[in-house]
Design a protein around this motif. Structure first.
Motif, short mmCIF file in Angstrom:
data_model
loop_
_atom_site.label_atom_id
_atom_site.label_comp_id
_atom_site.label_asym_id
_atom_site.label_seq_id
_atom_site.Cartn_x
_atom_site.Cartn_y
_atom_site.Cartn_z
N PRO A 208 21.88 39.53 47.85
CA PRO A 208 23.22 39.30 48.43
C PRO A 208 23.87 38.02 47.91
N ARG A 209 23.09 36.98 47.68
CA ARG A 209 23.64 35.72 47.14
C ARG A 209 24.14 35.92 45.72
N VAL A 210 23.35 36.62 44.92
CA VAL A 210 23.73 36.86 43.53
C VAL A 210 24.99 37.71 43.47
N GLU A 211 25.05 38.75 44.29
CA GLU A 211 26.24 39.60 44.30
C GLU A 211 27.47 38.81 44.77
N ALA A 212 27.28 37.93 45.74
CA ALA A 212 28.40 37.10 46.21
C ALA A 212 28.88 36.16 45.11
N LEU A 213 27.94 35.64 44.33
CA LEU A 213 28.33 34.77 43.22
C LEU A 213 29.15 35.53 42.19
N LEU A 214 28.71 36.75 41.84
CA LEU A 214 29.47 37.55 40.88
C LEU A 214 30.88 37.83 41.40
N LYS A 215 30.98 38.14 42.67
CA LYS A 215 32.29 38.42 43.26
C LYS A 215 33.18 37.19 43.19
N TRP A 216 32.59 36.02 43.43
CA TRP A 216 33.35 34.77 43.36
C TRP A 216 33.80 34.49 41.93
N LEU A 217 32.92 34.71 40.95
CA LEU A 217 33.27 34.47 39.55
C LEU A 217 34.37 35.41 39.08
N GLU A 218 34.36 36.63 39.58
CA GLU A 218 35.37 37.61 39.17
C GLU A 218 36.79 37.13 39.45
N LYS A 219 36.95 36.27 40.45
CA LYS A 219 38.28 35.75 40.78
C LYS A 219 38.87 34.93 39.64
N TYR A 220 38.01 34.44 38.75
CA TYR A 220 38.47 33.57 37.67
C TYR A 220 38.49 34.27 36.32
N GLU A 221 38.29 35.59 36.32
CA GLU A 221 38.38 36.33 35.07
C GLU A 221 39.85 36.54 34.70
#
Length: 329
Positions: free
Chosen positions: A42-55
């Motif tokens: 869940p932490r890793v998936e949350a990180l990916l979701k957060w990074l996607e905001k900056y794509e």
């Protein structure tokens, strides 16, 4: 300072969160602790979701917030707007997630990201560190080149020695601890101890260059040992002179100079690759659970005579670098 943890001044390093995923992938491959990997999903998936905001529209991370950190060198002056080393790391993160959690879409995304980075960043001979967003909305790739950026490119698969043979030759033969002294490629800003020099050692290791690793360890590190008996955060003595990250040198020496190449807890396998290093003998002990791997060897010409002991229940596989003969005592 690893998102989403808290720091007393609110500063965090998004790169450290990405490196954590890369480290988790390595941990999963060499340990039996699948439970921890699963708990962290869940932490890793949350990180990916957060990074996607900056794509951005190209799929590249752009204008990452807070402290974007590559290493203590001029590379840290080139971290905005699109920082290519950070995006190379992002591609590595996506590949790691694909392996960790069987998510092939992440692997496909990583492949697209690598090609985009390559198409934008590779300028004639070297990979540029960053691109800036102009007032008209277009993205302009700079001519800022750092040594560490080149290492990121090869470490994370944006470049490889078959696709980029001349750049690989330059890195292996011209770069390294004596490049500035030799006056080579002054347009490329030199790397620092962490993480550029460490990534260089990893690339030398992948290419089986044990003799070069040994010499460069001496050139990069011996003056630190002689002055303080420790390894430093930087090449200069202006920061930590007993730095945790520098301990990775021990991994390099045990793996590439002693020859304990793989400790596979899952397969209960110890793989030793005796190195082609300019030493008459070498010995060491590596802890493995409640036991240890013990290895010693002596070299005479092209023959290496070795003695190895491994924990009960482990298989031992011993080979030598090409051109050498391994003989058990």
């Amino acid at each position: 300072m690893c998102y989403p943890s808290d720091h007393n001044d609110g500063v965090f390093i998004p790169n450290w969160a990405m490196w954590f995923v890369v480290q988790l992938d390595e941990y999963a491959r060499r340990s039996e602790d699948r439970a921890l990997v699963d708990r962290l999903k869940p932490r890793v998936e949350a990180l990916l979701k957060w990074l996607e905001k900056y794509e951005n529209s190209d799929g590249l991370l752009e204008k990452l917030p807070s402290w974007v950190f590559v290493e203590w060198s001029r590379a840290n002056d080139f971290v905005q707007d699109v920082n290519y080393p950070s995006n190379m790391l992002y591609a590595g993160v996506l590949d790691a997630v694909a392996r960790l959690y069987d998510m092939p879409s992440c692997r496909e995304k990583a492949g697209r990201l690598r090609e985009t980075i390559r198409n934008q960043s590779l300028r004639e001979r070297f990979f540029a560190d960053n691109a800036l967003r102009k007032e008209d909305g277009s993205l302009e790739v700079t001519r800022n080149f750092s040594e560490v950026c080149q290492y990121f490119a090869f470490f994370f698969g944006v470049a490889d020695k078959d696709r980029d043979p001349e750049l690989w030759r330059i890195l292996m033969e011209d770069f390294g601890p004596k490049r500035q002294e030799r006056g080579l490629w002054p347009e490329v800003h030199p790397a620092n101890m962490f993480i550029g020099n460490m990534l260089r050692m990893e690339l030398l290791s992948r290419d089986g260059r044990s003799a070069q690793i040994l010499q460069e360890c001496v050139d990069y590190l011996m003056y630190m040992v002689r002055r303080t008996g420790t390894l430093w955060e930087n090449m200069q003595d202006a920061a930590s002179l007993n730095h945790g990250f520098a301990s990775h040198t021990a991994v390099t020496l045990f793996r590439d100079i002693l020859g304990v190449r793989v400790i596979d807890l899952k397969a209960r396998l110890i793989r030793i690759v005796l190195p082609d290093a300019p030493l008459e003998s070498c010995s060491g002990v590596v802890p493995v659970g409640s036991g240890a791997v013990s290895l010693s060897w002596k070299r005479s010409g092209r023959t290496i005579t070795y003695h190895a002991e491994v924990p009960e229940g482990f298989r031992l596989m011993v080979t030598a670098m090409p051109g050498l003969e391994a003989v058990a005592e």
